[in-house]
Design a protein around this motif. Structure first.
Motif, PDB file in Angstrom:
ATOM      1  N   PRO A  72       0.827  -1.211   0.000  1.00  0.00           N
ATOM      2  CA  PRO A  72       0.000   0.000   0.000  1.00  0.00           C
ATOM      3  C   PRO A  72       0.867   1.270   0.000  1.00  0.00           C
ATOM      4  O   PRO A  72       1.945   1.278   0.607  1.00  0.00           O
ATOM      5  CB  PRO A  72      -0.788  -0.107   1.312  1.00  0.00           C
ATOM      6  N   PRO A  73       0.408   2.321  -0.661  1.00  0.00           N
ATOM      7  CA  PRO A  73       1.209   3.544  -0.761  1.00  0.00           C
ATOM      8  C   PRO A  73       1.519   4.186   0.588  1.00  0.00           C
ATOM      9  O   PRO A  73       2.526   4.860   0.727  1.00  0.00           O
ATOM     10  CB  PRO A  73       0.377   4.472  -1.647  1.00  0.00           C
ATOM     11  N   ARG A  74       0.691   3.944   1.576  1.00  0.00           N
ATOM     12  CA  ARG A  74       0.939   4.552   2.895  1.00  0.00           C
ATOM     13  C   ARG A  74       2.142   3.921   3.599  1.00  0.00           C
ATOM     14  O   ARG A  74       2.643   4.470   4.561  1.00  0.00           O
ATOM     15  CB  ARG A  74      -0.307   4.463   3.772  1.00  0.00           C
ATOM     16  N   THR A  75       2.611   2.773   3.094  1.00  0.00           N
ATOM     17  CA  THR A  75       3.743   2.087   3.731  1.00  0.00           C
ATOM     18  C   THR A  75       5.057   2.244   2.973  1.00  0.00           C
ATOM     19  O   THR A  75       6.081   1.746   3.408  1.00  0.00           O
ATOM     20  CB  THR A  75       3.461   0.574   3.887  1.00  0.00           C
ATOM     21  N   ILE A  76       5.037   2.956   1.853  1.00  0.00           N
ATOM     22  CA  ILE A  76       6.241   3.117   1.033  1.00  0.00           C
ATOM     23  C   ILE A  76       6.737   4.551   1.171  1.00  0.00           C
ATOM     24  O   ILE A  76       6.070   5.493   0.743  1.00  0.00           O
ATOM     25  CB  ILE A  76       5.949   2.796  -0.452  1.00  0.00           C
ATOM     26  N   THR A  77       7.917   4.704   1.774  1.00  0.00           N
ATOM     27  CA  THR A  77       8.481   6.047   1.940  1.00  0.00           C
ATOM     28  C   THR A  77       9.386   6.394   0.767  1.00  0.00           C
ATOM     29  O   THR A  77       9.923   5.511   0.089  1.00  0.00           O
ATOM     30  CB  THR A  77       9.301   6.164   3.239  1.00  0.00           C
ATOM     31  N   LEU A  78       9.552   7.686   0.551  1.00  0.00           N
ATOM     32  CA  LEU A  78      10.447   8.137  -0.511  1.00  0.00           C
ATOM     33  C   LEU A  78      11.880   7.705  -0.215  1.00  0.00           C
ATOM     34  O   LEU A  78      12.636   7.369  -1.121  1.00  0.00           O
ATOM     35  CB  LEU A  78      10.376   9.656  -0.658  1.00  0.00           C
ATOM     36  N   ASN A  79      12.242   7.689   1.059  1.00  0.00           N
ATOM     37  CA  ASN A  79      13.583   7.262   1.434  1.00  0.00           C
ATOM     38  C   ASN A  79      13.836   5.815   0.997  1.00  0.00           C
ATOM     39  O   ASN A  79      14.899   5.488   0.476  1.00  0.00           O
ATOM     40  CB  ASN A  79      13.786   7.408   2.944  1.00  0.00           C
ATOM     41  N   GLU A  80      12.858   4.954   1.196  1.00  0.00           N
ATOM     42  CA  GLU A  80      12.999   3.553   0.800  1.00  0.00           C
ATOM     43  C   GLU A  80      13.176   3.430  -0.716  1.00  0.00           C
ATOM     44  O   GLU A  80      14.002   2.650  -1.196  1.00  0.00           O
ATOM     45  CB  GLU A  80      11.775   2.763   1.261  1.00  0.00           C
ATOM     46  N   ILE A  81      12.415   4.212  -1.466  1.00  0.00           N
ATOM     47  CA  ILE A  81      12.524   4.191  -2.923  1.00  0.00           C
ATOM     48  C   ILE A  81      13.921   4.628  -3.354  1.00  0.00           C
ATOM     49  O   ILE A  81      14.585   3.956  -4.143  1.00  0.00           O
ATOM     50  CB  ILE A  81      11.457   5.097  -3.570  1.00  0.00           C
ATOM     51  N   VAL A  82      14.369   5.746  -2.817  1.00  0.00           N
ATOM     52  CA  VAL A  82      15.673   6.290  -3.209  1.00  0.00           C
ATOM     53  C   VAL A  82      16.796   5.344  -2.816  1.00  0.00           C
ATOM     54  O   VAL A  82      17.689   5.072  -3.619  1.00  0.00           O
ATOM     55  CB  VAL A  82      15.880   7.690  -2.592  1.00  0.00           C
ATOM     56  N   ARG A  83      16.744   4.821  -1.616  1.00  0.00           N
ATOM     57  CA  ARG A  83      17.801   3.900  -1.166  1.00  0.00           C
ATOM     58  C   ARG A  83      17.847   2.640  -2.037  1.00  0.00           C
ATOM     59  O   ARG A  83      18.912   2.087  -2.277  1.00  0.00           O
ATOM     60  CB  ARG A  83      17.617   3.513   0.297  1.00  0.00           C
ATOM     61  N   THR A  84      16.706   2.205  -2.518  1.00  0.00           N
ATOM     62  CA  THR A  84      16.662   1.008  -3.367  1.00  0.00           C
ATOM     63  C   THR A  84      17.460   1.187  -4.649  1.00  0.00           C
ATOM     64  O   THR A  84      18.113   0.260  -5.106  1.00  0.00           O
ATOM     65  CB  THR A  84      15.196   0.652  -3.706  1.00  0.00           C
ATOM     66  N   VAL A  85      17.438   2.366  -5.202  1.00  0.00           N
ATOM     67  CA  VAL A  85      18.086   2.568  -6.508  1.00  0.00           C
ATOM     68  C   VAL A  85      19.403   3.331  -6.446  1.00  0.00           C
ATOM     69  O   VAL A  85      20.068   3.466  -7.470  1.00  0.00           O
ATOM     70  CB  VAL A  85      17.132   3.267  -7.504  1.00  0.00           C
ATOM     71  N   THR A  86      19.801   3.825  -5.271  1.00  0.00           N
ATOM     72  CA  THR A  86      21.028   4.624  -5.207  1.00  0.00           C
ATOM     73  C   THR A  86      22.068   4.087  -4.250  1.00  0.00           C
ATOM     74  O   THR A  86      23.135   4.686  -4.125  1.00  0.00           O
ATOM     75  CB  THR A  86      20.734   6.085  -4.802  1.00  0.00           C
TER      76      THR A  86
END
Length: 148
Positions: A72-86
């Protein structure tokens, strides 16, 4: 923008596109994501794969396939997204430049920590709310009725 990282912005853009257009129930094709984001399909493929491997996206194969959110979108932080790809592998410390090692690196790490904390407090749900407040309407997922 001082801390701009194209891969990070691409990943957030992809995740927001999928959340906005598909959510967890529908799917969005990689070609549609690329077209709406004015990106090349082959350019976003490695990012899509990284997000899928991390479980942030779920891929559906086949002619009606595409991507949907893995959670769910409420459980996905921008930090998690960025850390995944950087996330970069740890580089060996070079002691040849003391100004960099003693002054610039500690400063940069503190700025990175502040940005990381801010991004950890923002979820995809927050960005979806911002889109709605900006007057954007999400595509309807209601089935088409052919009643006469």
């Amino acid at each position: 923008m001082y801390l701009r990282r194209d891969r990070a912005l691409t990943a957030i853009s992809i995740m927001l596109d999928v959340a906005f257009h598909a959510g967890r129930s529908g799917v969005v094709s990689g070609a549609d994501i690329a077209r709406r984001g004015d990106m090349l399909r082959r350019g976003i493929e490695p990012v899509l794969q990284a997000l899928s491997r991390a479980g942030l996206l779920s891929s559906v194969r086949g002619p009606k396939g595409g991507y949907r959110l893995g959670r769910p979108p409420r459980t996905i932080t921008l930090n998690e997204i960025v850390r995944t790809v950087t996330e970069d592998p740890e580089m060996p410390e070079e002691e040849t430049n003391l100004l960099r090692a003693k002054v610039l690196e500690p400063f940069w790490q503190s700025v990175d920590q502040e940005v990381s904390e801010k991004m950890a407090s923002v979820t995809l749900e927050h960005l979806l709310q911002n889109a709605e407040e900006a007057g954007m309407q999400r595509p309807s997922r209601a089935p088409i009725s052919f009643s006469i």
